[in-house]
Design an enzyme around this catalytic site. Structure first.
Site, PDB file in Angstrom:
ATOM      1  CE  LYS A  58       0.758  26.853 -37.368  1.00 31.47           C
ATOM      2  NZ  LYS A  58       0.795  27.578 -38.649  1.00 31.47           N
TER       3      LYS A  58
ATOM      4  NE  ARG B 131      -4.262  24.239 -40.153  1.00 35.33           N
ATOM      5  CZ  ARG B 131      -3.007  23.806 -40.141  1.00 35.33           C
ATOM      6  NH1 ARG B 131      -2.623  22.915 -39.266  1.00 35.33           N
ATOM      7  NH2 ARG B 131      -2.146  24.267 -41.014  1.00 35.33           N
TER       8      ARG B 131
ATOM      9  NE  ARG C 209       7.082  24.606 -45.292  1.00 41.20           N
ATOM     10  CZ  ARG C 209       6.067  24.746 -44.428  1.00 41.20           C
ATOM     11  NH1 ARG C 209       6.326  24.956 -43.149  1.00 41.20           N
ATOM     12  NH2 ARG C 209       4.832  24.700 -44.836  1.00 41.20           N
TER      13      ARG C 209
ATOM     14  NE  ARG D 122       4.143  20.995 -46.193  1.00 42.74           N
ATOM     15  CZ  ARG D 122       3.680  21.528 -45.046  1.00 42.74           C
ATOM     16  NH1 ARG D 122       4.484  21.646 -44.010  1.00 42.74           N
ATOM     17  NH2 ARG D 122       2.439  21.931 -44.941  1.00 42.74           N
TER      18      ARG D 122
ATOM     19  NE  ARG E 152      -0.740  25.145 -46.410  1.00 40.99           N
ATOM     20  CZ  ARG E 152       0.583  25.170 -46.253  1.00 40.99           C
ATOM     21  NH1 ARG E 152       1.375  25.304 -47.298  1.00 40.99           N
ATOM     22  NH2 ARG E 152       1.112  25.051 -45.059  1.00 40.99           N
TER      23      ARG E 152
HETATM   24  P1  AMP Z   1       0.646  22.094 -41.476  1.00 40.50           P
HETATM   25  O1  AMP Z   1       1.823  21.198 -41.602  1.00 40.50           O
HETATM   26  O2  AMP Z   1       0.278  22.423 -40.055  1.00 40.50           O
HETATM   27  O3  AMP Z   1       0.764  23.333 -42.347  1.00 40.50           O
HETATM   28  O4  AMP Z   1      -0.622  21.270 -42.036  1.00 40.50           O
HETATM   29  C1  AMP Z   1      -0.645  20.841 -43.385  1.00 40.50           C
HETATM   30  C2  AMP Z   1      -2.060  20.456 -43.774  1.00 40.50           C
HETATM   31  O5  AMP Z   1      -2.527  19.382 -42.937  1.00 40.50           O
HETATM   32  C3  AMP Z   1      -3.132  21.544 -43.625  1.00 40.50           C
HETATM   33  O6  AMP Z   1      -3.152  22.434 -44.733  1.00 40.50           O
HETATM   34  C4  AMP Z   1      -4.399  20.698 -43.512  1.00 40.50           C
HETATM   35  O7  AMP Z   1      -4.779  20.192 -44.786  1.00 40.50           O
HETATM   36  C5  AMP Z   1      -3.925  19.505 -42.680  1.00 40.50           C
HETATM   37  N1  AMP Z   1      -4.113  19.757 -41.224  1.00 40.50           N
HETATM   38  C6  AMP Z   1      -3.148  19.846 -40.278  1.00 40.50           C
HETATM   39  N2  AMP Z   1      -3.675  20.093 -39.069  1.00 40.50           N
HETATM   40  C7  AMP Z   1      -5.023  20.165 -39.252  1.00 40.50           C
HETATM   41  C8  AMP Z   1      -6.127  20.416 -38.387  1.00 40.50           C
HETATM   42  N3  AMP Z   1      -5.956  20.676 -37.079  1.00 40.50           N
HETATM   43  N4  AMP Z   1      -7.379  20.412 -38.930  1.00 40.50           N
HETATM   44  C9  AMP Z   1      -7.567  20.163 -40.238  1.00 40.50           C
HETATM   45  N5  AMP Z   1      -6.579  19.936 -41.117  1.00 40.50           N
HETATM   46  C10 AMP Z   1      -5.302  19.934 -40.631  1.00 40.50           C
END
Ligand code: AMP
Length: 215
Positions: free
Chosen positions: A13, A88, A127, A160, A171
């Site tokens: 994404k 989400r 990554r 990360r 996740r």
């Molecule tokens: P990402 O970089 O999109 O993979 O997001 C990393 C982490 O940020 C996720 O595993 C969640 O812990 C948190 N996070 C990001 N976006 C959201 C969202 N829309 N709702 C809840 N937690 C989020």
């Protein structure tokens, strides 16, 4: 263009949002990036978010909704954007619809990126991110020229915390239970377009454009 990129962690994404953002000249709004920068700044938001993110869990809806409301409908609302990582949960998706209605605007498309679990695990565990400028690399498909060093700024590359294998598995499970129901939600709104995310970033991008151009 107001668009959502939906799909499991590691499906690409962020990479696709970046390419689309350049092509359409509109910002990528990544809630994960916003939260990570709050963690780096050690702000109140960052402290709260880190508690959930480090375990691969979702940050509570109220926090996320406040953050997105400010970013999309605050003092300087962008005309178009690519939402990467939001919504989400169904609560977030419904609240976003409500915000669109209140602000007399609407979504143009929701793009679902799909890939099998094996590819996702491979992508996430390879990554690496620059500690300094946050550029994202992949040791298998987009490695840096010098191991452990960012090509752009010479910063140190790191993995990360939530890209470690135990957290990745959580996740993926969180995605299946909390985020996947959004696929039917947006299908019923007739906004969903689906693209298989195997192939190089440019190949996937071409598939996305083809889907977006189809009526
Ligand atoms: P990402 O970089 O999109 O993979 O997001 C990393 C982490 O940020 C996720 O595993 C969640 O812990 C948190 N996070 C990001 N976006 C959201 C969202 N829309 N709702 C809840 N937690 C989020």
């Amino acid at each position: 263009m107001k668009m959502i990129l939906l799909g499991p962690p590691g499906v690409g994404k962020g990479t696709q949002a970046q390419i689309l953002s350049k092509e359409y000249g509109i910002p990528q709004v990544s809630t994960g990036d916003i939260l990570r920068s709050a963690i780096r700044a050690d702000s109140e938001l960052g402290k709260k978010a880190n508690h959930y993110m480090s375990k691969g869990e979702l940050v509570p809806d109220e926090i996320m909704l406040g953050l997105v409301r400010d970013r999309l409908f605050g003092d300087h609302p962008p005309k178009g954007y690519i939402l990467d990582g939001f919504p989400r949960t169904l609560v977030q998706a419904e609240a976003l619809n409500q915000l669109f209605t209140e602000n007399k605007t609407q979504l143009d498309a929701v793009l679902l990126l799909e890939a099998d679990e094996e590819l996702i695990l491979k992508r996430l565990s390879s990554r690496r991110v620059c500690r300094n400028c946050q550029t994202v690399y992949n040791l298998l498909t987009q490695p840096p020229a010098v191991e452990g060093v960012c090509d752009k700024c010479g910063g140190e590359l790191y993995q990360r915390e939530d890209d470690k294998i135990e957290t990745i598995k959580n996740r993926i499970s969180v995605y299946k239970h909390q985020t996947k129901p959004l696929v039917n939600f947006y299908k019923s709104m007739r906004l969903l377009k689906t693209v298989n995310s195997s192939g190089s970033p440019q190949e996937v991008h071409r598939k996305i454009i083809k889907q977006l151009e189809e009526k």
